[in-house]
Design an enzyme around this catalytic site. Structure first.
Site, PDB file in Angstrom:
ATOM      1  N   ARG B  51       0.826  -1.203   0.000  1.00 36.89           N
ATOM      2  CA  ARG B  51       0.000   0.000   0.000  1.00 36.89           C
ATOM      3  C   ARG B  51       0.867   1.262   0.000  1.00 36.89           C
ATOM      4  O   ARG B  51       0.681   2.151  -0.823  1.00 36.89           O
ATOM      5  CB  ARG B  51      -0.837  -0.043   1.275  1.00 36.89           C
ATOM      6  CG  ARG B  51      -2.033   0.805   1.325  1.00 36.89           C
ATOM      7  CD  ARG B  51      -2.791   0.419   2.579  1.00 36.89           C
ATOM      8  NE  ARG B  51      -2.810  -1.034   2.715  1.00 36.89           N
ATOM      9  CZ  ARG B  51      -3.712  -1.812   2.129  1.00 36.89           C
ATOM     10  NH1 ARG B  51      -4.679  -1.289   1.419  1.00 36.89           N
ATOM     11  NH2 ARG B  51      -3.662  -3.116   2.262  1.00 36.89           N
ATOM     12  N   THR B  52       1.803   1.313   0.918  1.00 36.51           N
ATOM     13  CA  THR B  52       2.653   2.498   1.037  1.00 36.51           C
ATOM     14  C   THR B  52       3.478   2.694  -0.233  1.00 36.51           C
ATOM     15  O   THR B  52       3.607   3.801  -0.750  1.00 36.51           O
ATOM     16  CB  THR B  52       3.588   2.357   2.258  1.00 36.51           C
ATOM     17  OG1 THR B  52       2.795   2.130   3.410  1.00 36.51           O
ATOM     18  CG2 THR B  52       4.421   3.595   2.466  1.00 36.51           C
ATOM     19  N   LYS B  80      22.824 -10.707  -0.258  1.00 38.87           N
ATOM     20  CA  LYS B  80      24.239 -11.052  -0.394  1.00 38.87           C
ATOM     21  C   LYS B  80      25.045 -10.535   0.787  1.00 38.87           C
ATOM     22  O   LYS B  80      26.265 -10.663   0.816  1.00 38.87           O
ATOM     23  CB  LYS B  80      24.804 -10.467  -1.692  1.00 38.87           C
ATOM     24  CG  LYS B  80      24.141 -11.033  -2.944  1.00 38.87           C
ATOM     25  CD  LYS B  80      24.636 -10.304  -4.183  1.00 38.87           C
ATOM     26  CE  LYS B  80      23.776 -10.645  -5.390  1.00 38.87           C
ATOM     27  NZ  LYS B  80      23.869  -9.623  -6.437  1.00 38.87           N
ATOM     28  N   ARG B 101      11.701   1.896   3.266  1.00 42.00           N
ATOM     29  CA  ARG B 101      10.987   1.136   4.300  1.00 42.00           C
ATOM     30  C   ARG B 101      11.942   0.071   4.790  1.00 42.00           C
ATOM     31  O   ARG B 101      12.549  -0.625   3.966  1.00 42.00           O
ATOM     32  CB  ARG B 101       9.760   0.471   3.668  1.00 42.00           C
ATOM     33  CG  ARG B 101       9.053  -0.517   4.568  1.00 42.00           C
ATOM     34  CD  ARG B 101       8.015   0.192   5.375  1.00 42.00           C
ATOM     35  NE  ARG B 101       7.062  -0.710   5.970  1.00 42.00           N
ATOM     36  CZ  ARG B 101       5.839  -0.333   6.317  1.00 42.00           C
ATOM     37  NH1 ARG B 101       5.431   0.893   6.079  1.00 42.00           N
ATOM     38  NH2 ARG B 101       5.025  -1.179   6.895  1.00 42.00           N
ATOM     39  N   HIS B 129       6.705   6.642  10.987  1.00 41.97           N
ATOM     40  CA  HIS B 129       6.133   6.524   9.643  1.00 41.97           C
ATOM     41  C   HIS B 129       5.480   7.878   9.349  1.00 41.97           C
ATOM     42  O   HIS B 129       4.259   7.996   9.316  1.00 41.97           O
ATOM     43  CB  HIS B 129       5.104   5.380   9.638  1.00 41.97           C
ATOM     44  CG  HIS B 129       4.593   5.003   8.282  1.00 41.97           C
ATOM     45  ND1 HIS B 129       5.063   5.549   7.116  1.00 41.97           N
ATOM     46  CD2 HIS B 129       3.641   4.116   7.924  1.00 41.97           C
ATOM     47  CE1 HIS B 129       4.412   5.007   6.094  1.00 41.97           C
ATOM     48  NE2 HIS B 129       3.548   4.142   6.557  1.00 41.97           N
TER      49      HIS B 129
END
Lengths: 155, 302
Positions: B51-52, B80, B101, B129
């Site tokens: 969504r974000t 890695k 994020r 957020h």
């Protein structure tokens, strides 16, 4: 020579000039040595630990010849030795006495108690804002969580 | 000069927040513009948040910019063993702005210190957020016409809910009264209540939504998750007490709106969706305008 009759002081020999840090809790002596970087300098250093103290239980004392500290440097030990007292010595005389004070910011010496904080995952220098000085509470500038006195760990 | 990043809502002054909100209103009027032509934005999603991410990508696309990035760390060099430091130092060469994020708390602040381009925190673990908070503020301002003297009713998981904590901190910049509706195990933490008390702002706590629902200008619903309860019996007891149904809304204020950060599971009954007081899908749309405003502000383009 001052304190010459005091047998407790004689356990660690007197210095001509330099700094004496007294009233360090015996349990945090080596943290103080590490924080001040005393393990990396070439000055003459003598220390005693597990000395009897009327006020602190077991205490430690450090004498560093030819070394004088800036306030910002010495205040870093306030986290582990909040009652430490400094005697500044010249010509075997105490010319100044100082106490330590917890600074407003703490960089690079404390560990963030939050296991999910980035500082515990990557090589990030820890940075804290001091939100309370007594008891000590540090707010991490990264994860914004509080590390309190009980959970305080020195890196 | 260090680029301006948005890591925490506290990075913004009240004036800056107000400016971003009015810019968002401009983008709502004219969402498609050519402001970001030639600009590239990275969406680095070290954990999935569809969504974000889509909201940010929509915001950039509507302004004529391009998006590159990854949608979870399994498809990136992180698998890695690359450090965040190296990822940011590399990616900031390719783009004009980074949206990130990451599951680790404080990672966004760290990235913003390393990066040569602005970083927008799209969620760093349980920490911050800020774009969610700004879109919540925009939704409140747009539906109520003001941010002053509102009653905000927060419902559900108030203990772990990052969005409610940020919204509380943000709304406390204005004269706001709060009602906290939560089960005993998920009550608002003391530090936030102390914060409000020190500011002289009113709050009231209850476990019964019906007691306070009619006072609300905004009802902010959150999910009560089973895994938050140490005792599963406790969850079974309370799980239905924090579900909003259409019939509960009959006596609520006419202008009241229901917000939810989404995704919803069952805490808002689908029979509420048709009610004019349901606002959570419009709220998601507001997220696009708000993010357009944030991106342009950080890039100094508006």
């Amino acid at each position: 020579m001052k304190n010459v009759d005091d047998p407790k002081q004689l356990l660690v020999s007197a210095i001509e000039s330099g700094t004496v840090i007294d009233h360090i809790p015996a349990s945090t002596l080596f943290k103080v040595i590490k924080i001040l970087g005393l393990d990396r300098i070439r000055n003459q250093i003598t220390f005693g630990t597990n000395l009897e103290s009327k006020t602190d239980g077991k205490k430690a004392i450090i004498k560093i010849a030819g070394k004088f500290f800036e306030d910002d440097d010495i205040n870093r030990i306030a986290l582990v030795a909040p009652n430490a007292k400094l005697n500044i010595i010249r010509d075997y005389q105490v010319i100044e006495k100082r106490v330590v004070e917890v600074p407003d910011t703490i960089n690079a010496i404390a560990k963030c108690m939050n296991p999910k904080c980035i500082t515990n995952f990557e090589k990030v220098t820890t940075r804290f804002r001091v939100v309370s000085k007594k008891p000590v509470a540090l707010k991490c500038l990264y994860c914004e969580k509080i590390t309190d006195q009980e959970r305080l760990e020195i890196i | 000069m260090k680029p301006r990043s948005l890591v925490s809502i506290d990075d913004l002054t009240t004036e800056e927040i107000t400016k971003i909100l009015s810019l968002a209103a401009e983008f709502e009027k004219t969402p498609v513009q050519d402001i970001l032509r030639g600009k590239v934005v990275a969406t680095l999603f070290f954990e999935p948040s569809t969504r974000t991410r889509l909201s940010f990508e929509s915001a950039v696309n509507k302004l004529g910019g391009k998006v590159i990035g990854f949608t979870d760390s399994s498809s990136s060099s992180v698998t890695k063993g690359e450090t965040l430091n190296d990822t940011i130092r590399t990616v900031n060469n390719y783009v004009d702005l980074i949206v990130m994020r990451h599951p680790i708390e404080g990672s966004a602040r760290y990235a913003s210190e390393i990066s040569t381009v602005p970083v927008i925190n799209a969620g760093d673990g349980a920490n911050q957020h800020p774009t969610q908070t700004l879109l919540d503020l925009y939704s409140i301002l747009k539906t109520q016409g003001t941010l002053e003297n509102l009653n905000i009713c927060m419902v559900g998981d108030l203990k772990y809910g990052r969005t409610v904590h940020s919204l509380l901190m943000a709304m406390s910049r204005w004269t706001t009264s709060f009602n906290f509706v939560a089960p005993e195990e998920l009550k608002m933490p003391d530090e936030y209540k102390l914060y409000l008390r020190n500011l002289g702002l009113d709050y009231y706590e209850t476990a019964d939504l019906n007691e306070v629902i009619n006072m609300a200008d905004i009802i902010y619903m959150t999910r009560v998750q089973r895994e938050r309860f140490s005792d599963p019996m406790e969850y079974e007891k309370v799980k239905n007490a924090y579900v909003l149904h259409d019939h509960m809304l009959s006596e609520t204020k006419p202008g009241m709106k229901i917000l939810h950060p989404l995704p919803r599971v069952n805490e808002i009954s689908t029979d509420v969706d048709a009610n004019a007081k349901a606002y959570y899908f419009e709220q998601a749309l507001n997220g696009v305008y708000t993010r357009q405003a944030i991106i342009c502000t950080l890039l100094g383009l508006k």
